[in-house]
Design an enzyme around this catalytic site. Structure first.
Site, PDB file in Angstrom:
ATOM      1  N   LYS A  88       0.843  -1.195   0.000  1.00 50.53           N
ATOM      2  CA  LYS A  88       0.000   0.000   0.000  1.00 50.53           C
ATOM      3  C   LYS A  88       0.879   1.246   0.000  1.00 50.53           C
ATOM      4  O   LYS A  88       1.780   1.379   0.851  1.00 50.53           O
ATOM      5  CB  LYS A  88      -0.824  -0.018   1.280  1.00 50.53           C
ATOM      6  CG  LYS A  88      -2.261   0.390   1.131  1.00 50.53           C
ATOM      7  CD  LYS A  88      -2.948   0.118   2.464  1.00 50.53           C
ATOM      8  CE  LYS A  88      -4.315   0.702   2.501  1.00 50.53           C
ATOM      9  NZ  LYS A  88      -4.879   0.612   3.851  1.00 50.53           N
TER      10      LYS A  88
HETATM   11  C1  E4P Z   1      -8.314   1.501   3.813  1.00 51.39           C
HETATM   12  O1  E4P Z   1      -7.477   0.775   3.337  1.00 51.39           O
HETATM   13  C2  E4P Z   1      -8.153   2.234   5.078  1.00 51.39           C
HETATM   14  O2  E4P Z   1      -7.410   1.450   5.992  1.00 51.39           O
HETATM   15  C3  E4P Z   1      -9.473   2.517   5.748  1.00 51.39           C
HETATM   16  O3  E4P Z   1     -10.572   2.108   5.010  1.00 51.39           O
HETATM   17  C4  E4P Z   1      -9.569   3.805   6.449  1.00 51.39           C
HETATM   18  O4  E4P Z   1     -10.850   3.951   6.984  1.00 51.39           O
HETATM   19  P1  E4P Z   1     -11.235   4.929   8.183  1.00 51.39           P
HETATM   20  O5  E4P Z   1     -11.680   6.207   7.581  1.00 51.39           O
HETATM   21  O6  E4P Z   1     -12.371   4.208   8.854  1.00 51.39           O
HETATM   22  O7  E4P Z   1     -10.012   5.053   9.045  1.00 51.39           O
END
Ligand code: E4P
Length: 232
Positions: A88
Protein backbone atom coordinates in the site's frame (compact mmCIF):
# COMPACT_ATOMS: atom_id res chain seq x y z
CA UNK A 1 -17.92 -7.84 -4.82
CA UNK A 2 -15.01 -9.06 -2.74
CA UNK A 3 -15.20 -8.34 0.98
CA UNK A 4 -12.13 -7.27 2.92
CA UNK A 5 -11.81 -6.55 6.63
CA UNK A 6 -10.21 -3.22 7.48
CA UNK A 7 -8.40 -4.36 10.59
CA UNK A 8 -5.15 -5.79 11.87
CA UNK A 9 -6.81 -7.58 14.78
CA UNK A 10 -6.18 -11.33 14.61
CA UNK A 11 -9.32 -12.36 16.54
CA UNK A 12 -11.52 -10.33 14.20
CA UNK A 13 -9.77 -11.81 11.17
CA UNK A 14 -10.13 -15.36 12.54
CA UNK A 15 -13.83 -14.84 13.23
CA UNK A 16 -14.32 -13.27 9.81
CA UNK A 17 -12.57 -16.03 7.87
CA UNK A 18 -14.58 -18.73 9.69
CA UNK A 19 -17.70 -17.49 7.87
CA UNK A 20 -16.17 -18.24 4.47
CA UNK A 21 -17.10 -14.92 2.84
CA UNK A 22 -13.91 -12.92 3.35
CA UNK A 23 -11.44 -12.27 0.55
CA UNK A 24 -8.74 -10.25 2.26
CA UNK A 25 -7.63 -7.61 4.70
CA UNK A 26 -6.52 -4.01 4.49
CA UNK A 27 -4.25 -2.68 7.19
CA UNK A 28 -2.80 0.76 7.65
CA UNK A 29 -0.18 2.11 10.08
CA UNK A 30 -2.85 3.27 12.56
CA UNK A 31 -4.56 -0.15 12.62
CA UNK A 32 -1.25 -2.03 12.96
CA UNK A 33 -0.04 0.29 15.74
CA UNK A 34 -3.07 -0.67 17.86
CA UNK A 35 -1.97 -4.33 17.92
CA UNK A 36 1.41 -3.57 19.55
CA UNK A 37 3.30 -6.50 17.97
CA UNK A 38 6.30 -6.73 15.63
CA UNK A 39 5.00 -5.75 12.19
CA UNK A 40 6.49 -8.57 10.09
CA UNK A 41 5.39 -11.31 12.47
CA UNK A 42 1.92 -9.83 12.68
CA UNK A 43 1.37 -9.46 8.92
CA UNK A 44 2.63 -13.01 8.34
CA UNK A 45 0.19 -14.28 10.96
CA UNK A 46 -2.66 -12.60 9.05
CA UNK A 47 -1.48 -14.28 5.83
CA UNK A 48 -1.35 -17.66 7.60
CA UNK A 49 -4.93 -17.37 8.89
CA UNK A 50 -6.20 -17.17 5.29
CA UNK A 51 -3.76 -19.79 4.05
CA UNK A 52 -4.94 -22.31 6.65
CA UNK A 53 -8.48 -21.93 5.33
CA UNK A 54 -7.35 -22.24 1.70
CA UNK A 55 -8.38 -18.67 0.83
CA UNK A 56 -6.32 -16.86 -1.82
CA UNK A 57 -6.43 -13.55 0.01
CA UNK A 58 -5.01 -10.10 -0.68
CA UNK A 59 -3.45 -8.59 2.44
CA UNK A 60 -2.56 -4.92 2.16
CA UNK A 61 0.48 -3.75 4.14
CA UNK A 62 1.44 -0.09 3.99
CA UNK A 63 4.81 1.62 3.54
CA UNK A 64 5.66 4.46 5.92
CA UNK A 65 8.33 6.28 3.90
CA UNK A 66 7.18 9.36 2.07
CA UNK A 67 9.88 9.51 -0.62
CA UNK A 68 9.94 7.23 -3.67
CA UNK A 69 13.26 5.54 -2.80
CA UNK A 70 12.09 4.72 0.71
CA UNK A 71 8.74 3.41 -0.57
CA UNK A 72 10.55 1.22 -3.10
CA UNK A 73 12.81 -0.27 -0.43
CA UNK A 74 9.92 -0.91 1.96
CA UNK A 75 7.56 -2.08 -0.79
CA UNK A 76 10.04 -4.65 -2.14
CA UNK A 77 10.67 -5.90 1.39
CA UNK A 78 6.94 -6.20 2.23
CA UNK A 79 6.21 -8.01 -1.04
CA UNK A 80 9.02 -10.50 -0.35
CA UNK A 81 7.40 -11.61 2.93
CA UNK A 82 4.42 -13.46 1.42
CA UNK A 83 2.70 -13.91 -1.94
CA UNK A 84 -0.60 -12.57 -0.55
CA UNK A 85 0.85 -9.18 0.33
CA UNK A 86 -0.24 -6.15 -1.66
CA UNK A 87 1.93 -3.08 -1.01
CA UNK A 88 0.00 0.00 0.00
CA UNK A 89 1.39 3.40 -1.01
CA UNK A 90 -0.05 6.86 -0.42
CA UNK A 91 -1.39 8.78 -3.42
CA UNK A 92 1.27 11.48 -3.62
CA UNK A 93 3.62 12.19 -6.54
CA UNK A 94 6.29 10.07 -4.80
CA UNK A 95 3.74 7.32 -4.19
CA UNK A 96 2.60 7.34 -7.83
CA UNK A 97 6.24 7.11 -8.97
CA UNK A 98 6.83 4.20 -6.58
CA UNK A 99 3.65 2.52 -7.86
CA UNK A 100 4.84 2.73 -11.48
CA UNK A 101 8.19 1.15 -10.60
CA UNK A 102 6.88 -1.54 -8.22
CA UNK A 103 4.17 -2.51 -10.73
CA UNK A 104 6.79 -2.93 -13.49
CA UNK A 105 8.66 -5.26 -11.11
CA UNK A 106 5.51 -7.38 -10.77
CA UNK A 107 4.64 -6.17 -7.26
CA UNK A 108 0.94 -5.50 -6.64
CA UNK A 109 0.22 -2.02 -5.30
CA UNK A 110 -2.84 -0.64 -3.49
CA UNK A 111 -2.90 3.15 -3.84
CA UNK A 112 -4.47 4.56 -0.71
CA UNK A 113 -5.87 7.88 0.52
CA UNK A 114 -7.61 8.62 -2.78
CA UNK A 115 -10.08 11.49 -2.51
CA UNK A 116 -10.64 12.62 -6.12
CA UNK A 117 -11.35 11.18 -9.55
CA UNK A 118 -8.24 12.84 -10.97
CA UNK A 119 -6.06 11.06 -8.39
CA UNK A 120 -7.77 7.79 -9.33
CA UNK A 121 -7.01 8.37 -13.01
CA UNK A 122 -3.30 8.80 -12.25
CA UNK A 123 -3.31 5.73 -10.02
CA UNK A 124 -4.70 3.60 -12.87
CA UNK A 125 -2.17 5.01 -15.32
CA UNK A 126 0.59 4.06 -12.85
CA UNK A 127 -0.68 0.47 -13.06
CA UNK A 128 -2.00 0.10 -9.51
CA UNK A 129 -3.60 -3.22 -8.63
CA UNK A 130 -6.14 -1.52 -6.31
CA UNK A 131 -7.33 2.07 -5.96
CA UNK A 132 -8.71 2.94 -2.51
CA UNK A 133 -11.19 5.85 -2.44
CA UNK A 134 -12.06 6.72 1.19
CA UNK A 135 -15.85 6.99 1.28
CA UNK A 136 -16.48 7.70 4.98
CA UNK A 137 -13.78 10.32 5.32
CA UNK A 138 -15.29 12.28 2.41
CA UNK A 139 -18.75 12.02 3.98
CA UNK A 140 -17.19 13.33 7.21
CA UNK A 141 -16.38 16.62 5.48
CA UNK A 142 -19.84 16.83 3.88
CA UNK A 143 -18.71 15.57 0.47
CA UNK A 144 -20.24 12.52 -1.25
CA UNK A 145 -17.89 9.56 -0.86
CA UNK A 146 -20.03 7.13 -2.85
CA UNK A 147 -20.23 9.62 -5.73
CA UNK A 148 -16.43 9.41 -5.95
CA UNK A 149 -16.63 5.60 -6.20
CA UNK A 150 -19.24 6.03 -8.99
CA UNK A 151 -16.95 8.40 -10.91
CA UNK A 152 -13.94 6.11 -10.60
CA UNK A 153 -15.89 3.04 -11.75
CA UNK A 154 -17.14 5.06 -14.76
CA UNK A 155 -13.67 6.33 -15.70
CA UNK A 156 -12.07 2.90 -15.37
CA UNK A 157 -14.84 1.33 -17.49
CA UNK A 158 -14.43 4.04 -20.17
CA UNK A 159 -10.79 3.08 -20.67
CA UNK A 160 -10.78 -0.56 -19.58
CA UNK A 161 -8.27 0.10 -16.80
CA UNK A 162 -7.63 -3.21 -15.02
CA UNK A 163 -7.11 -1.49 -11.61
CA UNK A 164 -9.72 -2.80 -9.14
CA UNK A 165 -11.80 -0.28 -7.23
CA UNK A 166 -11.53 -0.93 -3.48
CA UNK A 167 -14.18 1.14 -1.70
CA UNK A 168 -12.54 1.99 1.63
CA UNK A 169 -13.50 3.79 4.83
CA UNK A 170 -16.99 2.22 4.66
CA UNK A 171 -18.99 3.10 7.75
CA UNK A 172 -22.14 1.00 7.54
CA UNK A 173 -24.09 -1.66 5.60
CA UNK A 174 -25.65 0.94 3.30
CA UNK A 175 -22.19 2.09 2.20
CA UNK A 176 -21.31 -1.54 1.45
CA UNK A 177 -24.50 -2.31 -0.49
CA UNK A 178 -24.29 0.93 -2.46
CA UNK A 179 -20.62 0.34 -3.33
CA UNK A 180 -21.67 -3.08 -4.66
CA UNK A 181 -24.53 -1.54 -6.71
CA UNK A 182 -22.11 0.95 -8.22
CA UNK A 183 -19.79 -1.88 -9.24
CA UNK A 184 -16.82 -1.48 -6.89
CA UNK A 185 -14.76 -4.67 -7.09
CA UNK A 186 -14.04 -4.73 -3.35
CA UNK A 187 -15.39 -3.19 -0.17
CA UNK A 188 -13.22 -2.98 2.93
CA UNK A 189 -14.82 -2.39 6.31
CA UNK A 190 -14.20 -2.56 10.06
CA UNK A 191 -15.30 -5.78 11.78
CA UNK A 192 -18.26 -3.96 13.38
CA UNK A 193 -19.64 -3.07 9.94
CA UNK A 194 -18.99 -6.62 8.68
CA UNK A 195 -21.10 -7.96 11.57
CA UNK A 196 -23.87 -5.50 10.73
CA UNK A 197 -24.08 -6.95 7.20
CA UNK A 198 -25.59 -10.14 8.63
CA UNK A 199 -28.21 -8.48 10.80
CA UNK A 200 -31.87 -7.89 10.07
CA UNK A 201 -34.56 -7.68 12.79
CA UNK A 202 -37.02 -9.57 10.56
CA UNK A 203 -34.57 -12.47 10.27
CA UNK A 204 -34.35 -12.70 14.07
CA UNK A 205 -38.10 -12.32 14.55
CA UNK A 206 -38.90 -14.80 11.77
CA UNK A 207 -36.56 -17.42 13.19
CA UNK A 208 -37.97 -16.99 16.66
CA UNK A 209 -41.52 -17.61 15.35
CA UNK A 210 -40.43 -20.69 13.33
CA UNK A 211 -38.79 -22.23 16.38
CA UNK A 212 -41.79 -21.50 18.64
CA UNK A 213 -44.15 -23.21 16.17
CA UNK A 214 -41.79 -26.18 15.88
CA UNK A 215 -41.57 -26.51 19.67
CA UNK A 216 -45.38 -26.51 20.00
CA UNK A 217 -45.70 -29.38 17.51
CA UNK A 218 -42.54 -31.20 18.56
CA UNK A 219 -44.26 -34.33 19.84
CA UNK A 220 -45.78 -34.97 16.40
CA UNK A 221 -42.84 -33.78 14.32
CA UNK A 222 -40.16 -35.84 16.03
CA UNK A 223 -36.48 -35.03 15.94
CA UNK A 224 -34.64 -34.18 12.69
CA UNK A 225 -31.61 -36.16 13.87
CA UNK A 226 -33.52 -39.17 15.19
CA UNK A 227 -32.96 -42.33 13.13
CA UNK A 228 -35.84 -42.90 10.69
CA UNK A 229 -38.36 -45.56 11.75
CA UNK A 230 -38.36 -48.59 9.45
CA UNK A 231 -41.30 -48.49 7.04
CA UNK A 232 -43.97 -51.07 7.86
C1 E4P B 1 -8.31 1.50 3.81
O1 E4P B 1 -7.48 0.77 3.34
C2 E4P B 1 -8.15 2.23 5.08
O2 E4P B 1 -7.41 1.45 5.99
C3 E4P B 1 -9.47 2.52 5.75
O3 E4P B 1 -10.57 2.11 5.01
C4 E4P B 1 -9.57 3.81 6.45
O4 E4P B 1 -10.85 3.95 6.98
P1 E4P B 1 -11.23 4.93 8.18
O5 E4P B 1 -11.68 6.21 7.58
O6 E4P B 1 -12.37 4.21 8.85
O7 E4P B 1 -10.01 5.05 9.05
Amino acid sequence: MKIFLDTANLDEIRQGTSLGVLDGVTTNPSLVAKEKRPFREHVLEICRIFEERGIHAAISAEVVSTDTEGMLREGRELASWHKSIVVKCPTTPDGIRACTILTREGIRVNMTLVFSASQALLVAKAGAYFVSPFVGRLDDISADGLQLVREIVEIYRNYNFPTEVLAASLRGPLHVAEAARIGAHIGTMPFKVFEQLFKHPLTDRGLEAFLKDWEKARATLGDILAPAKAAR
